[in-house]
Design an enzyme around this catalytic site. Structure first.
Site, PDB file in Angstrom:
ATOM      1  N   ARG A 102     -88.482  31.934 108.460  1.00  0.00           N
ATOM      2  CA  ARG A 102     -88.697  30.646 108.491  1.00  0.00           C
ATOM      3  C   ARG A 102     -87.375  29.708 107.425  1.00  0.00           C
ATOM      4  O   ARG A 102     -87.388  29.826 105.891  1.00  0.00           O
ATOM      5  CB  ARG A 102     -89.760  29.765 108.549  1.00  0.00           C
ATOM      6  N   HIS A 129     -84.582  29.081 117.347  1.00  0.00           N
ATOM      7  CA  HIS A 129     -85.869  29.542 117.480  1.00  0.00           C
ATOM      8  C   HIS A 129     -85.800  29.898 118.226  1.00  0.00           C
ATOM      9  O   HIS A 129     -86.948  29.693 119.353  1.00  0.00           O
ATOM     10  CB  HIS A 129     -86.574  27.747 117.098  1.00  0.00           C
ATOM     11  N   GLN A 132     -89.366  31.480 119.595  1.00  0.00           N
ATOM     12  CA  GLN A 132     -90.387  30.272 120.567  1.00  0.00           C
ATOM     13  C   GLN A 132     -89.871  30.502 121.588  1.00  0.00           C
ATOM     14  O   GLN A 132     -90.509  29.728 122.930  1.00  0.00           O
ATOM     15  CB  GLN A 132     -90.694  28.469 120.245  1.00  0.00           C
ATOM     16  N   ASP A 223     -88.827  17.973 122.199  1.00  0.00           N
ATOM     17  CA  ASP A 223     -89.087  18.879 120.860  1.00  0.00           C
ATOM     18  C   ASP A 223     -88.933  16.956 120.070  1.00  0.00           C
ATOM     19  O   ASP A 223     -88.477  16.038 120.669  1.00  0.00           O
ATOM     20  CB  ASP A 223     -88.185  19.656 120.495  1.00  0.00           C
ATOM     21  N   CYS A 263     -92.498  22.568 122.273  1.00  0.00           N
ATOM     22  CA  CYS A 263     -93.132  23.960 120.873  1.00  0.00           C
ATOM     23  C   CYS A 263     -93.965  23.562 119.892  1.00  0.00           C
ATOM     24  O   CYS A 263     -94.626  24.795 119.851  1.00  0.00           O
ATOM     25  CB  CYS A 263     -91.722  24.373 120.123  1.00  0.00           C
ATOM     26  N   ARG A 291     -96.701  32.457 122.341  1.00  0.00           N
ATOM     27  CA  ARG A 291     -95.828  33.025 120.352  1.00  0.00           C
ATOM     28  C   ARG A 291     -96.773  34.017 119.970  1.00  0.00           C
ATOM     29  O   ARG A 291     -95.577  35.186 119.295  1.00  0.00           O
ATOM     30  CB  ARG A 291     -96.173  31.919 119.601  1.00  0.00           C
TER      31      ARG A 291
HETATM   32  N1  NVA Z   1     -87.090  21.002 115.930  1.00  0.00           N
HETATM   33  C1  NVA Z   1     -88.320  21.291 115.227  1.00  0.00           C
HETATM   34  C2  NVA Z   1     -88.612  22.530 115.760  1.00  0.00           C
HETATM   35  C3  NVA Z   1     -90.108  22.822 115.147  1.00  0.00           C
HETATM   36  C4  NVA Z   1     -90.774  23.729 115.811  1.00  0.00           C
HETATM   37  C5  NVA Z   1     -88.109  21.549 113.821  1.00  0.00           C
HETATM   38  O1  NVA Z   1     -86.743  22.291 113.704  1.00  0.00           O
HETATM   39  O2  NVA Z   1     -88.723  20.896 112.517  1.00  0.00           O
HETATM   40  N1   CP Z   2     -93.655  26.064 117.133  1.00  0.00           N
HETATM   41  C1   CP Z   2     -93.586  25.877 115.899  1.00  0.00           C
HETATM   42  O1   CP Z   2     -92.837  27.359 115.513  1.00  0.00           O
HETATM   43  O2   CP Z   2     -94.374  25.786 115.363  1.00  0.00           O
HETATM   44  P1   CP Z   2     -94.386  26.006 113.566  1.00  0.00           P
HETATM   45  O3   CP Z   2     -93.578  24.753 113.663  1.00  0.00           O
HETATM   46  O4   CP Z   2     -96.428  24.964 113.088  1.00  0.00           O
HETATM   47  O5   CP Z   2     -94.820  27.801 113.438  1.00  0.00           O
END
Ligand code: NVA
Ligand code: CP
Length: 308
Positions: A102, A129, A132, A223, A263, A291
């Site tokens: 990540r 992502h 997800q 989101d 998500c 997930r």
């Molecule tokens: N768009 C959000 C998704 C979190 C799972 C981010 O990147 O923070």
């Molecule tokens: N939806 C998602 O990826 O959640 P986290 O940021 O908690 O991993």
């Protein structure tokens, strides 16, 4: 050997196969059957951003498959102090069987993958992502909402939006994306999705009116307006996204019985109202749980590709 960096690199059949495998493994888990598919294997998990679901699901999933997961935050490993990505990739992939990352720039994960001897999984970048979306589609299948999808994404043109575009393009459904002006999706990714859509028959439309997007939709999703790494823009974004909350009024324009997905984490009173969120909380938390199951399917699938 395959990496899972975006849905772009997977065919419709492969995406459905991974989800199907995840559903079978889920069924086994619910029946108390553990087959140890990844016995003695390790998954390195590199986190340069926070996470609740991604960490818990990958770590738990790996354990349930008989393997082990290592949580590596960039505060703990030398990557965070400037050790080159390509060196980190060569070291970690010489000891571990799979790597989940990540991070911020999508190019980082591409570079890592190009030096990795083992499959690399995208656990979220600024651009995509994809894990997800495996869970999201699995949830729609389980809720009987995966046929003739007309999906509406309302909010920021971000990593989630881009992954929805790729899923629609690959599977061939309709997706309407409504963002405020100035917060549109990445033009290059949109072009790419539209190109892929030609073959699948998907219809992908972008607009600036949430009502237009939601009218007649069978699936509505949103989101956060402030993704990880955008914290400094919070106030400005809250102003720009006024009118983009998914509330009862806009939701009523969707088809009767339309599904709402998120998500998570969800910010009530911003991208979604408390009422809409709670009304649809059953499916949203099924989505979060999936997930675990979808990623178990993915890890077993990727591991199998290595043996072929
Ligand atoms: N768009 C959000 C998704 C979190 C799972 C981010 O990147 O923070
Ligand atoms: N939806 C998602 O990826 O959640 P986290 O940021 O908690 O991993």
């Amino acid at each position: 050997m395959r990496h899972f960096l975006t849905l772009r690199d997977f065919t419709k059949e492969e995406i459905l196969e991974i989800i199907d495998l995840g559903l079978q493994i889920k069924q086994n888990l619910k029946s108390g059957i553990y087959n140890g598919e990844l016995k003695n294997k390790t998954l390195a998990m590199i986190f340069e951003k926070s996470s609740t679901r991604t960490r818990v699901s990958f770590e738990t999933g790996m354990f349930q498959l008989g393997g082990h997961a290592l949580f590596l935050s960039n505060r703990d490993i030398h990557l965070g102090r400037g050790e080159p990505v390509k060196d980190t990739a060569r070291v970690i992939s010489s000891m571990c069987d799979m790597v989940m990352i990540r991070t911020f720039e999508h190019s980082m994960i591409e570079e890592f993958a190009s030096y990795s001897k083992v499959p690399v999984i995208n656990g979220l970048t600024d651009s995509y992502h994809p894990v997800q979306l495996l869970a999201d589609y699995m949830t729609l299948v389980e809720h009987g909402a995966h046929k003739n999808i007309v999906a509406a994404y309302v909010g920021d043109g971000n990593n989630m939006t881009h992954s929805w575009m790729m899923l629609a393009a690959k599977l061939g459904f309709e997706l309407r994306v409504a963002t405020p002006k100035g917060y549109e999706v990445d033009a290059k990714i949109l072009q790419d999705a539209l190109e892929i859509a030609k073959a699948s028959g998907a219809v992908i439309k972008t607009m600036n009116d949430p009502k237009e997007a939601i009218s007649g939709a069978t699936v509505v999703t949103t989101d956060t307006w402030v993704s990880m790494g955008q914290e400094d823009e919070k106030e400005q974004r809250i102003q720009a996204f006024k009118g983009f909350m998914v509330d009862d009024e806009v939701m009523s324009l969707a088809q009767e019985g339309a599904k709402f997905l998120h998500c998570l984490p969800a910010y009530r009173g911003y991208e979604v109202s408390e009422e809409v969120f709670e009304k649809h909380s059953k499916i949203v938390f099924d989505e979060a749980e999936n997930r675990l199951h979808a990623q178990k399917g993915l890890m077993v699938w990727l591991d199998k590709q290595r043996d072929m």
